[in-house]
Write a protein that holds these residues in place. Structure first.
Motif, short mmCIF file in Angstrom:
data_model
loop_
_atom_site.label_atom_id
_atom_site.label_comp_id
_atom_site.label_asym_id
_atom_site.label_seq_id
_atom_site.Cartn_x
_atom_site.Cartn_y
_atom_site.Cartn_z
N PRO A 1 -2.42 -0.90 6.64
CA PRO A 1 -3.86 -1.58 6.99
C PRO A 1 -4.00 -3.11 7.11
O PRO A 1 -4.92 -3.57 7.38
CB PRO A 1 -4.17 -1.46 5.34
N THR A 2 -2.86 -3.91 6.91
CA THR A 2 -2.49 -5.30 7.31
C THR A 2 -1.90 -5.77 8.24
O THR A 2 -1.76 -6.76 8.43
CB THR A 2 -2.11 -5.81 5.77
N CYS B 1 0.76 -1.05 -0.03
CA CYS B 1 0.05 0.03 -0.07
C CYS B 1 0.75 1.32 0.16
O CYS B 1 0.33 2.29 -0.58
CB CYS B 1 -1.02 -0.04 1.15
#
Ligand code: F3S
Length: 81
Positions: free
Chosen positions: A62-63, A14
């Motif tokens: 985000p992960t 990302c």
């Protein structure tokens, strides 16, 4: 919390971590991230001046692919889990 490593298996490239901590995170050809300090081995202590940036990156991923620990990872992101 002085060591950091990227879990390459869950990073989705990302790009947020390199923005939050450009001195710590670089990108492979496929866009996934790695720790520049020690070729993503999690063995070299994060410089004091960079710790806040690394925490920001960790919280912003985000992960949840950025792992931090008080002990070295020795190349294994799952070490603390
Ligand atoms: Fe990957 Fe997370 Fe960075 S998905 S590119 S480790 S912000």
């Amino acid at each position: 919390m002085h060591y950091v490593i990227v879990d390459k298996d869950t990073c989705i490239a990302c790009g947020a971590c390199g923005c939050a901590a450009p001195d710590i995170f670089g990108y492979d050809e496929d866009g996934t991230s790695h720790v520049l300090l020690d070729d993503n081995q999690g063995t070299k202590e994060i410089p004091e001046a960079q710790i806040d940036d690394v925490i920001d990156a960790c919280e912003g991923c985000p992960t949840e692919s950025i792992k931090m620990s008080g002990t070295p990872f020795n190349g294994d992101p799952a070490k603390e889990e």
